[in-house]
Structure formats: C-alpha cells, structure tokens
Scaffold this motif. Structure first.
Motif, short mmCIF file in Angstrom:
data_model
loop_
_atom_site.label_atom_id
_atom_site.label_comp_id
_atom_site.label_asym_id
_atom_site.label_seq_id
_atom_site.Cartn_x
_atom_site.Cartn_y
_atom_site.Cartn_z
N GLY A 94 3.67 -2.58 6.87
CA GLY A 94 4.76 -2.12 6.00
C GLY A 94 6.11 -2.52 6.55
N GLU A 95 6.27 -2.39 7.85
CA GLU A 95 7.53 -2.79 8.48
C GLU A 95 7.76 -4.29 8.34
OE1 GLU A 95 10.01 -2.22 12.66
OE2 GLU A 95 7.94 -1.51 12.53
N LYS A 96 6.70 -5.06 8.49
CA LYS A 96 6.81 -6.52 8.36
C LYS A 96 7.21 -6.91 6.94
CE LYS A 96 3.44 -8.75 10.22
NZ LYS A 96 2.11 -9.37 10.39
N LEU A 97 6.55 -6.31 5.93
CA LEU A 97 6.89 -6.59 4.54
C LEU A 97 8.32 -6.17 4.25
CD1 LEU A 97 6.25 -7.39 1.61
CD2 LEU A 97 5.24 -5.10 1.31
N ALA A 98 8.70 -4.99 4.72
CA ALA A 98 10.07 -4.50 4.51
C ALA A 98 11.09 -5.46 5.10
CB ALA A 98 10.23 -3.10 5.11
N SER A 142 3.93 7.45 1.52
CA SER A 142 2.91 8.16 2.30
C SER A 142 1.64 8.45 1.51
CB SER A 142 3.48 9.46 2.88
OG SER A 142 4.00 10.28 1.86
N ASN A 143 1.62 8.13 0.23
CA ASN A 143 0.44 8.44 -0.59
C ASN A 143 -0.16 7.22 -1.28
OD1 ASN A 143 0.12 11.54 -0.62
ND2 ASN A 143 2.31 11.17 -0.78
N THR A 144 0.32 6.05 -0.95
CA THR A 144 -0.18 4.81 -1.54
C THR A 144 -1.10 4.11 -0.54
OG1 THR A 144 1.87 4.61 -2.78
CG2 THR A 144 0.53 2.65 -2.62
N ASP A 145 -2.25 3.66 -1.01
CA ASP A 145 -3.21 2.99 -0.13
C ASP A 145 -2.75 1.60 0.31
OD1 ASP A 145 -4.89 5.19 -0.47
OD2 ASP A 145 -6.05 4.24 -2.07
N ALA A 146 -1.99 0.92 -0.53
CA ALA A 146 -1.53 -0.44 -0.23
C ALA A 146 -0.45 -0.42 0.85
CB ALA A 146 -0.97 -1.07 -1.51
N VAL A 147 -0.16 -1.58 1.41
CA VAL A 147 1.01 -1.74 2.26
C VAL A 147 2.21 -1.48 1.35
CG1 VAL A 147 2.37 -3.38 3.61
CG2 VAL A 147 -0.13 -3.40 3.76
N ALA A 148 3.03 -0.49 1.70
CA ALA A 148 4.03 0.00 0.75
C ALA A 148 5.44 -0.06 1.31
CB ALA A 148 3.70 1.43 0.34
N VAL A 149 6.38 -0.47 0.42
CA VAL A 149 7.80 -0.45 0.75
C VAL A 149 8.59 0.10 -0.43
CG1 VAL A 149 7.66 -2.36 2.40
CG2 VAL A 149 8.24 -2.83 -0.01
N LEU A 150 9.74 0.64 -0.13
CA LEU A 150 10.69 1.08 -1.15
C LEU A 150 12.00 0.37 -0.86
CD1 LEU A 150 11.17 4.58 -2.60
CD2 LEU A 150 13.16 3.31 -1.83
#
Length: 179
Positions: free
Chosen positions: A98-102, A134-142
């Motif tokens: 997630g940090e990498k995608l962000a 915190s509730n998504t199964d995928a690698v997640a970003v906002l």
C-alpha cells in the motif's frame, strides 16, 4: 492487475457531496477524475473491475472485496479552512505494498501538477484510520488530490482533472512495474 476505483462521496452529491469550495463539489471532481483514470488505465492494459461511487463505505468495501480487485483506489479532495494546500496519499498503516502504491501515485501527481507534496501517510485503525483502507482486501490507497477550499488548488481541480487522472494511471502502471 485488476483495479477498483472509488470516487469519494455520494453520486450526484445526495446526501453528501463531500467538501465544497470555489463552486466545486468533491463528489463531482472525484467522479470525473475516476472516469478519466478508468479510460487511461484501460488504454494501458490495466483491467478496471469497477468505478463505484456510493456514500455507504460498507457498500464500497463490499463491492471491492467481491470484485477480486488487486488494487483499490479511493479518490477525494481535501479541505481545511482555505489555508492548506497540496496532495497527500494514504495507505493502510503497515502495508508495504500500500505504501509503495501510494508513493507511486503521489510522485506522479506532484511531478505532473506541481502541487505541494504533503506526503504519503499511513492510516492506523483507532488513531487516524480510514474505513475503506482497513476493510478492503486489495492493496488500498486513498488519494487526496488537492484542497478544494484553497484558491490555487481549486483552480487545478477545476482545470486539470485530466492531468490528475493521467497521473493516477501512471502511478498504477509505475506500481505494476515496481516504481
């Protein structure tokens, strides 16, 4: 790679348009940018499994989890009394992917649009947690594109939606190629 896009807030702004400023509504900007990003991602060979806008965070997370998405991107505009500006991208605290995608998306937006780099931030449940992360199964970003209530940022959000979308798409392809 399968991507789930989530433009923030309610469709057509009812009941919640999100933040507003300078004649813009967050729900509209987020939806336009998501629609454009979906096109760029598809053109780059990335499968967009959904582009889903809802005011129900539970509904958003459930749809993402059912979709089998590898990546979840929620698109928003920030606001803070007209005094803050810039771009920031959130990921689930402790998620290296997630940090990498962000970071890939953050870098592309800041480089392409020249927004103030407010950084990549980890959302920690119970502290500054964001439900969708915190509730998504995928690698997640906002992604908080820019501040809708800041004059300079609002102008970017009004006139550069295509560039925001292109930057998000490039960030995803950078991530896929291990930016």
């Amino acid at each position: 790679m399968r991507v789930f896009l989530n433009p923030g807030h309610a469709p057509d702004g009812n009941p919640d348009p999100g933040a507003c400023g300078f004649g813009l509504r967050e729900c509209d900007v987020a939806k336009n940018v998501a629609d454009l990003a979906a096109g760029y991602l598809s053109a780059a060979g990335v499968e967009v499994v959904d582009n889903f806008q809802s005011d129900s965070l539970h509904e958003v997370v459930s749809a993402s989890n059912r979709s089998g998405a590898d990546v979840f991107i929620s698109i928003h505009c920030n606001a803070y009394n007209g005094s803050a500006n810039g771009t920031e991208t959130w990921h689930f605290y402790g998620s290296e992917e997630g940090e990498k995608l962000a970071q890939c998306i953050q870098n592309q937006i800041v480089d392409a649009l020249g927004t103030v780099d407010r950084g990549v931030k980890g959302a920690k449940p119970g502290v500054n947690g964001l439900y969708v992360l915190s509730n998504t199964d995928a690698v997640a970003v906002l992604v908080e594109l820019a501040f809708i209530d800041h004059a300079g940022d609002a102008e970017l959000l009004r006139s550069q939606q295509d560039e925001f979308a292109r930057a998000i798409a490039r960030g995803v392809t950078d991530y896929e190629g291990e930016c």
